[in-house]
Design a protein around this motif. Structure first.
Motif, PDB file in Angstrom:
ATOM      1  N   ARG A 145      -3.913   7.183  -8.405  1.00 49.79           N
ATOM      2  CA  ARG A 145      -4.648   6.383  -7.407  1.00 49.79           C
ATOM      3  C   ARG A 145      -4.140   4.946  -7.424  1.00 49.79           C
ATOM      4  O   ARG A 145      -3.922   4.342  -6.368  1.00 49.79           O
ATOM      5  N   ALA A 146      -3.941   4.390  -8.621  1.00 54.99           N
ATOM      6  CA  ALA A 146      -3.428   3.022  -8.730  1.00 54.99           C
ATOM      7  C   ALA A 146      -2.023   2.927  -8.145  1.00 54.99           C
ATOM      8  O   ALA A 146      -1.687   1.942  -7.471  1.00 54.99           O
ATOM      9  N   GLY A 147      -1.206   3.953  -8.367  1.00 56.75           N
ATOM     10  CA  GLY A 147       0.144   3.966  -7.807  1.00 56.75           C
ATOM     11  C   GLY A 147       0.144   4.003  -6.298  1.00 56.75           C
ATOM     12  O   GLY A 147       0.892   3.264  -5.642  1.00 56.75           O
ATOM     13  N   VAL A 148      -0.692   4.835  -5.720  1.00 58.37           N
ATOM     14  CA  VAL A 148      -0.795   4.918  -4.261  1.00 58.37           C
ATOM     15  C   VAL A 148      -1.311   3.596  -3.687  1.00 58.37           C
ATOM     16  O   VAL A 148      -0.770   3.092  -2.702  1.00 58.37           O
ATOM     17  N   ASN A 149      -2.335   3.029  -4.312  1.00 58.63           N
ATOM     18  CA  ASN A 149      -2.862   1.740  -3.841  1.00 58.63           C
ATOM     19  C   ASN A 149      -1.781   0.666  -3.877  1.00 58.63           C
ATOM     20  O   ASN A 149      -1.641  -0.124  -2.939  1.00 58.63           O
ATOM     21  N   ALA A 150      -1.017   0.638  -4.961  1.00 54.83           N
ATOM     22  CA  ALA A 150       0.049  -0.360  -5.086  1.00 54.83           C
ATOM     23  C   ALA A 150       1.152  -0.121  -4.064  1.00 54.83           C
ATOM     24  O   ALA A 150       1.684  -1.084  -3.492  1.00 54.83           O
ATOM     25  N   LEU A 151       1.502   1.138  -3.814  1.00 60.11           N
ATOM     26  CA  LEU A 151       2.506   1.442  -2.782  1.00 60.11           C
ATOM     27  C   LEU A 151       2.032   0.952  -1.418  1.00 60.11           C
ATOM     28  O   LEU A 151       2.807   0.363  -0.658  1.00 60.11           O
ATOM     29  N   GLN A 152       0.771   1.192  -1.107  1.00 59.02           N
ATOM     30  CA  GLN A 152       0.241   0.745   0.179  1.00 59.02           C
ATOM     31  C   GLN A 152       0.277  -0.776   0.289  1.00 59.02           C
ATOM     32  O   GLN A 152       0.633  -1.308   1.340  1.00 59.02           O
ATOM     33  N   LYS A 153      -0.080  -1.467  -0.776  1.00 57.73           N
ATOM     34  CA  LYS A 153      -0.011  -2.931  -0.762  1.00 57.73           C
ATOM     35  C   LYS A 153       1.432  -3.402  -0.608  1.00 57.73           C
ATOM     36  O   LYS A 153       1.709  -4.330   0.158  1.00 57.73           O
ATOM     37  N   ALA A 154       2.339  -2.752  -1.323  1.00 60.05           N
ATOM     38  CA  ALA A 154       3.756  -3.135  -1.244  1.00 60.05           C
ATOM     39  C   ALA A 154       4.301  -2.922   0.167  1.00 60.05           C
ATOM     40  O   ALA A 154       5.085  -3.737   0.665  1.00 60.05           O
ATOM     41  N   LEU A 155       3.894  -1.859   0.822  1.00 60.91           N
ATOM     42  CA  LEU A 155       4.348  -1.594   2.191  1.00 60.91           C
ATOM     43  C   LEU A 155       3.891  -2.688   3.153  1.00 60.91           C
ATOM     44  O   LEU A 155       4.565  -2.981   4.126  1.00 60.91           O
ATOM     45  N   LYS A 156       2.756  -3.296   2.836  1.00 61.30           N
ATOM     46  CA  LYS A 156       2.223  -4.380   3.674  1.00 61.30           C
ATOM     47  C   LYS A 156       2.702  -5.750   3.197  1.00 61.30           C
ATOM     48  O   LYS A 156       2.354  -6.763   3.783  1.00 61.30           O
ATOM     49  N   GLY A 157       3.469  -5.769   2.097  1.00 67.30           N
ATOM     50  CA  GLY A 157       3.954  -7.034   1.551  1.00 67.30           C
ATOM     51  C   GLY A 157       2.942  -7.772   0.716  1.00 67.30           C
ATOM     52  O   GLY A 157       3.078  -8.960   0.459  1.00 67.30           O
ATOM     53  N   ASN A 158       1.890  -7.067   0.274  1.00 69.05           N
ATOM     54  CA  ASN A 158       0.799  -7.705  -0.463  1.00 69.05           C
ATOM     55  C   ASN A 158       0.714  -7.321  -1.932  1.00 69.05           C
ATOM     56  O   ASN A 158      -0.281  -7.632  -2.580  1.00 69.05           O
ATOM     57  N   TYR A 159       1.719  -6.657  -2.467  1.00 76.04           N
ATOM     58  CA  TYR A 159       1.637  -6.201  -3.858  1.00 76.04           C
ATOM     59  C   TYR A 159       1.948  -7.346  -4.815  1.00 76.04           C
ATOM     60  O   TYR A 159       2.919  -8.051  -4.677  1.00 76.04           O
ATOM     61  N   VAL A 160       1.061  -7.506  -5.801  1.00 78.36           N
ATOM     62  CA  VAL A 160       1.258  -8.453  -6.889  1.00 78.36           C
ATOM     63  C   VAL A 160       1.089  -7.681  -8.189  1.00 78.36           C
ATOM     64  O   VAL A 160       0.045  -7.061  -8.410  1.00 78.36           O
ATOM     65  N   SER A 161       2.105  -7.717  -9.039  1.00 83.99           N
ATOM     66  CA  SER A 161       2.079  -6.982 -10.290  1.00 83.99           C
ATOM     67  C   SER A 161       0.984  -7.491 -11.213  1.00 83.99           C
ATOM     68  O   SER A 161       0.688  -8.692 -11.232  1.00 83.99           O
ATOM     69  N   ARG A 162       0.419  -6.594 -11.991  1.00 79.88           N
ATOM     70  CA  ARG A 162      -0.593  -6.981 -12.986  1.00 79.88           C
ATOM     71  C   ARG A 162       0.041  -7.715 -14.151  1.00 79.88           C
ATOM     72  O   ARG A 162      -0.643  -8.406 -14.882  1.00 79.88           O
ATOM     73  N   ASP A 163       1.336  -7.514 -14.383  1.00 86.18           N
ATOM     74  CA  ASP A 163       2.024  -8.143 -15.519  1.00 86.18           C
ATOM     75  C   ASP A 163       2.344  -9.591 -15.263  1.00 86.18           C
ATOM     76  O   ASP A 163       2.553 -10.060 -14.233  1.00 86.18           O
TER      77      ASP A 163
END
Length: 165
Positions: free
Chosen positions: A147-165
């Motif tokens: 679920r976290a991977g899918v959520n992150a992929l969706q954010k990345a596709l929109k240009g909104n992904y920020v890594s937790r690290d």
């Protein structure tokens, strides 16, 4: 078609879009969510399926989630190369992503079609896997990890992904 590999992520050029759709329609992938390793709860599968159907409706991008007991590169190659030329998204930006997790092999892969390589780069997918998916999978929690991977992929596709690290 050529494949570039990293530790965790792979990007595929060529016939990715049509082959994933063909595989889905010929039984290779039964759905946007295919749990061959039997590690996802039915509620998680249902939630992910609805989420991925909504993503496809809104963006034209198909995200497939596949779990397999042991990682078989030939099987993944067959899904990618497929046997057909069924377009995934007509008239939309489109593109495809395949997220594969294997508990037996302890491997995760992300395969991305040409249309999405600019948004889902090799480095970004590797970071996404390490930061979002692996921590939960190390605990045996595939529901949370995928679920976290899918959520992150969706954010990345929109240009909104920020890594937790």
């Amino acid at each position: 078609m050529h494949i570039r590999k990293t530790i965790f992520a792979a990007f595929v050029s060529g016939m990715m879009i049509s082959s994933l759709a063909a595989a889905a329609q010929t039984g290779g992938l039964q759905s946007l969510v295919t749990d061959r390793a039997d590690v996802l709860k039915p509620a998680t599968e249902e939630t992910l399926l609805k989420q991925l159907q909504q993503e496809e409706k809104e963006s034209g991008v198909k995200i497939y989630v596949l779990t397999v007991k042991t990682f078989d590169q030939k099987e993944i190659d067959q899904l990618v190369e497929g046997a057909g030329k069924i377009p995934i998204s007509k008239g939309k930006k489109g593109g495809s992503v395949l997220l594969v997790a294997s508990p037996g092999s302890k491997k995760i892969k992300i395969v991305v079609s040409d249309e999405l390589e600019g948004r889902l780069t090799n480095d970004l997918c590797t970071q996404l896997i390490k930061s979002e998916i692996v921590p939960s999978l190390k605990k045996g929690d595939y529901d949370t990890g995928l679920r976290a991977g899918v959520n992150a992929l969706q954010k990345a596709l929109k240009g909104n992904y920020v890594s937790r690290d």
